[in-house]
Design a protein around this motif. Structure first.
Motif, PDB file in Angstrom:
ATOM      1  N   VAL A 180       1.009  -1.118   0.195  1.00 38.27           N
ATOM      2  CA  VAL A 180      -0.224   0.178   0.119  1.00 38.27           C
ATOM      3  C   VAL A 180       1.092   1.248  -0.057  1.00 38.27           C
ATOM      4  O   VAL A 180       1.836   1.164   0.882  1.00 38.27           O
ATOM      5  N   THR A 181       0.677   2.152  -1.031  1.00 38.36           N
ATOM      6  CA  THR A 181       1.352   3.371  -0.911  1.00 38.36           C
ATOM      7  C   THR A 181       0.774   4.456  -0.050  1.00 38.36           C
ATOM      8  O   THR A 181      -0.258   4.171   0.556  1.00 38.36           O
ATOM      9  N   PRO A 182       1.733   5.274   0.275  1.00 37.95           N
ATOM     10  CA  PRO A 182       1.193   6.428   1.281  1.00 37.95           C
ATOM     11  C   PRO A 182      -0.361   6.843   0.995  1.00 37.95           C
ATOM     12  O   PRO A 182      -1.006   7.378   1.828  1.00 37.95           O
ATOM     13  N   ALA A 183      -0.385   6.966  -0.457  1.00 44.70           N
ATOM     14  CA  ALA A 183      -2.017   7.504  -0.685  1.00 44.70           C
ATOM     15  C   ALA A 183      -2.929   6.505  -0.703  1.00 44.70           C
ATOM     16  O   ALA A 183      -4.027   6.905  -1.015  1.00 44.70           O
ATOM     17  N   GLY A 184      -2.512   5.411  -0.353  1.00 45.83           N
ATOM     18  CA  GLY A 184      -3.532   4.112  -0.269  1.00 45.83           C
ATOM     19  C   GLY A 184      -3.582   3.501  -1.467  1.00 45.83           C
ATOM     20  O   GLY A 184      -4.675   2.475  -1.415  1.00 45.83           O
ATOM     21  N   ALA A 185      -3.036   3.577  -2.304  1.00 46.67           N
ATOM     22  CA  ALA A 185      -3.166   2.887  -3.780  1.00 46.67           C
ATOM     23  C   ALA A 185      -2.122   1.590  -3.563  1.00 46.67           C
ATOM     24  O   ALA A 185      -1.330   1.419  -2.784  1.00 46.67           O
ATOM     25  N   VAL A 186      -2.392   0.292  -4.218  1.00 46.50           N
ATOM     26  CA  VAL A 186      -2.056  -0.770  -4.433  1.00 46.50           C
ATOM     27  C   VAL A 186      -1.784  -1.018  -5.963  1.00 46.50           C
ATOM     28  O   VAL A 186      -2.696  -1.479  -6.763  1.00 46.50           O
ATOM     29  N   ASN A 187      -0.399  -0.684  -6.301  1.00 48.46           N
ATOM     30  CA  ASN A 187      -0.113  -1.045  -7.785  1.00 48.46           C
ATOM     31  C   ASN A 187       0.253  -2.511  -8.107  1.00 48.46           C
ATOM     32  O   ASN A 187       0.503  -3.141  -7.156  1.00 48.46           O
ATOM     33  N   LYS A 188      -0.187  -2.731  -9.040  1.00 45.80           N
ATOM     34  CA  LYS A 188       0.119  -4.191  -9.924  1.00 45.80           C
ATOM     35  C   LYS A 188       1.469  -4.013 -10.688  1.00 45.80           C
ATOM     36  O   LYS A 188       1.695  -3.190 -11.211  1.00 45.80           O
ATOM     37  N   TYR A 189       2.403  -5.306 -10.674  1.00 40.07           N
ATOM     38  CA  TYR A 189       3.479  -5.298 -11.299  1.00 40.07           C
ATOM     39  C   TYR A 189       3.784  -6.666 -12.227  1.00 40.07           C
ATOM     40  O   TYR A 189       3.235  -7.785 -11.623  1.00 40.07           O
ATOM     41  N   GLU A 190       4.371  -6.582 -13.133  1.00 39.58           N
ATOM     42  CA  GLU A 190       4.564  -7.815 -13.894  1.00 39.58           C
ATOM     43  C   GLU A 190       6.085  -8.323 -13.437  1.00 39.58           C
ATOM     44  O   GLU A 190       7.010  -7.739 -13.710  1.00 39.58           O
ATOM     45  N   ILE A 191       5.856  -9.372 -12.761  1.00 44.63           N
ATOM     46  CA  ILE A 191       7.162  -9.697 -12.341  1.00 44.63           C
ATOM     47  C   ILE A 191       7.957 -10.709 -13.210  1.00 44.63           C
ATOM     48  O   ILE A 191       7.240 -11.895 -13.497  1.00 44.63           O
ATOM     49  N   ASN A 192       8.909 -10.389 -14.060  1.00 47.05           N
ATOM     50  CA  ASN A 192       9.490 -11.243 -15.170  1.00 47.05           C
ATOM     51  C   ASN A 192      10.982 -11.125 -15.259  1.00 47.05           C
ATOM     52  O   ASN A 192      11.605 -11.307 -16.168  1.00 47.05           O
ATOM     53  N   GLY A 193      11.661 -10.722 -13.940  1.00 49.39           N
ATOM     54  CA  GLY A 193      13.035 -10.362 -13.906  1.00 49.39           C
ATOM     55  C   GLY A 193      13.820 -11.764 -14.041  1.00 49.39           C
ATOM     56  O   GLY A 193      14.749 -11.601 -14.669  1.00 49.39           O
ATOM     57  N   LEU A 194      13.541 -12.623 -13.608  1.00 49.22           N
ATOM     58  CA  LEU A 194      14.081 -14.126 -13.479  1.00 49.22           C
ATOM     59  C   LEU A 194      14.020 -14.494 -15.039  1.00 49.22           C
ATOM     60  O   LEU A 194      15.079 -14.875 -15.685  1.00 49.22           O
TER      61      LEU A 194
END
Length: 475
Positions: free
Chosen positions: A134-148
């Motif tokens: 949760v960010t300070p503004a209350g948002a929850v961002n989504k991420y594409e995890i594909n680093g590996l």
């Protein structure tokens, strides 16, 4: 750091709306709103001298066989002038610019356009679309995890070229190292400047922006919390992990190839540096989803500190051991090699186990066992910018009962192992352990200041239960 990352699953979070104003709630969480004189002086020093420090280290290897004192002695005695050193420094070349542009574009392509498939067949690996904190503004961002996945594809192509296609020499990175430095600086400053402009004129989430009124602080530490282009291109996740950390192991491989070319062999010290740092890099990408809950993503805004730092400081100064070993090949005796390997592996075990305990505790909301027992914890609360109240649990069991940042202790042990592999002829390889000690100690203090601002009296209860930061019984 366990504290700021522990939180209940979203569907179980207790929420309570308050009437606090926007400014009041934001003061409780995140980086500073106001800048003291010491912070400003530190920032001005880094902005002015960090690029020079990187140049000095790389130039010392290129022109003075990795001696940090010889350039100064030559200048002070009048044997050399700054213009002499500068004129001997390789300039930006079209070849380096083409290599670097292709490299960054390829990593962007892998990040944006190739969804993760590794999580579908690698047991225990968490990839694909994941939620951040949760960010300070209350948002929850989504991420594409594909680093590996990006790391695997990149290295498969590297080895395919080295052993089959022969499109370019494996020493290509070393051979163009200083011209590539200018390319990395151009990208680092371009990204930092763009992030600054974006924060002022078209932020991704205006409620997650912070303005101190001090240009230099805002430029250094960033205005936007999660600057993005489109839905998926997140500046922090991309530049923290790619292109710098994917390149880390390629840079070391290029150093090893150069050592083979120059001396007809790769020394055991070079192998140790490649193996131990390779383990660290692979661990980073295997646990990239966990990385979304760390201080870099959870608290740091995106400015020059991350933009330039990830493009220049990380790939150039984190790989000094391998660069040094090209100029000074060190063949360790068997006992010393085993000792360095064991120190590195024990440090990694502590680092990974400590982080695993925290992650397990978070994922299960404390319904797990740490060292065979149900973990103890302190429940606390914090507030987001929209006035929503959240509850967290700070674990006081396992390694987290020994020290509040015991994962950093393991990290420092691994860092020392990299340096010891280089022997004791020069101090240059030991810059890394000195820097990491300063960085992680400062990060402890910085993180704890934020946690105190975030949790208040609950944080005091936590520090009373776990009184030591890094070394149990000492510090």
């Amino acid at each position: 750091m366990a504290a700021h990352q522990e939180k209940k699953p979203s569907e179980e979070r207790k929420r309570k709306t308050t009437q606090n104003g926007l400014r009041t709630s934001q003061v409780q969480w995140g980086r500073a709103w106001e800048v003291d004189w010491f912070s400003l002086a530190s920032i001005l020093f880094l902005l002015a001298f960090a690029p020079l420090i990187v140049y000095y280290f790389i130039m010392s290897c290129d022109q003075y066989q990795c001696s940090l004192t010889d350039p100064l002695i030559a200048l002070l005695t009048g044997n050399k002038h700054l213009s002499d050193i500068w004129n001997k420094t390789p300039t930006l070349t079209y070849r380096a610019a083409g290599i670097y542009t292709l490299w960054v574009a390829f990593q962007m392509f892998l990040y944006v356009f190739i969804p993760d498939f590794c999580h579908k067949f690698l047991p225990g690996y968490v990839g694909g679309v994941q939620e951040g904190a949760v960010t300070p503004a209350g948002a929850v961002n989504k991420y594409e995890i594909n680093g590996l996945q990006a790391w695997i594809i990149t290295h498969m192509l590297w080895f395919a070229n080295a052993y089959y296609f022969h499109w370019f020499s494996p020493t290509i990175i070393f051979d163009n190292w200083i011209p590539l430095l200018w390319c990395a600086n151009i990208l680092g400053y371009a990204v930092s400047n763009f992030a600054m402009i974006k924060g002022y004129f078209f932020p991704t989430n205006a409620k997650d922006c912070k303005f101190t009124g001090n240009f230099f602080y805002d430029y250094m530490m960033g205005i936007e919390f999660n600057p993005r282009i489109g839905k998926w291109f997140d500046f922090k996740l991309f530049f923290n992990g790619r292109p710098g950390i994917v390149a880390w192991t390629l840079i070391n491989l290029s150093y090893a190839a150069k050592q083979q070319e120059l001396y007809g062999q790769v020394t055991n010290s070079m192998i140790l540096v490649n193996v131990l740092q390779g383990i660290y890099v692979l661990d980073f990408f295997w646990n990239e989803a966990w990385y979304l809950k760390t201080i870099d993503i959870c608290h740091d805004h995106f400015g020059w500190y991350l933009g330039w730092g990830d493009c220049v400081w990380l790939p150039y100064l984190y790989t000094l051991q391998g660069l040094y070993l090209v100029y000074h090949p060190v063949q360790l005796c068997t006992a010393n090699a085993i000792g360095v390997l064991m120190l590195g592996l024990i440090g990694y075990y502590i680092f990974r186990t400590t982080n695993h305990q925290k992650d397990l505790f978070r994922r299960t909301n404390g319904n797990c066992k740490i060292w065979g027992k149900k973990p103890e914890y302190i429940e606390c609360s914090y507030m987001s910018v929209d006035g929503t109240k959240y509850y967290s649990k700070l674990m006081t069991s396992g390694f987290w009962g020994w020290a509040r940042h015991f994962n950093y202790t393991g990290d420092l042990m691994g860092s020392l192992a990299y340096c010891l592999a280089c022997g004791f002829e020069h101090i240059l390889p030991y810059f890394y352990i000195v820097y990491m000690t300063i960085l992680l100690t400062h990060r402890c203090i910085r993180d704890e200041h934020r946690c105190f601002s975030k949790y208040g009296k609950d944080w005091k209860r936590y520090t009373s239960a776990v009184p030591y930061r890094l070394i149990p019984g000492i510090f």
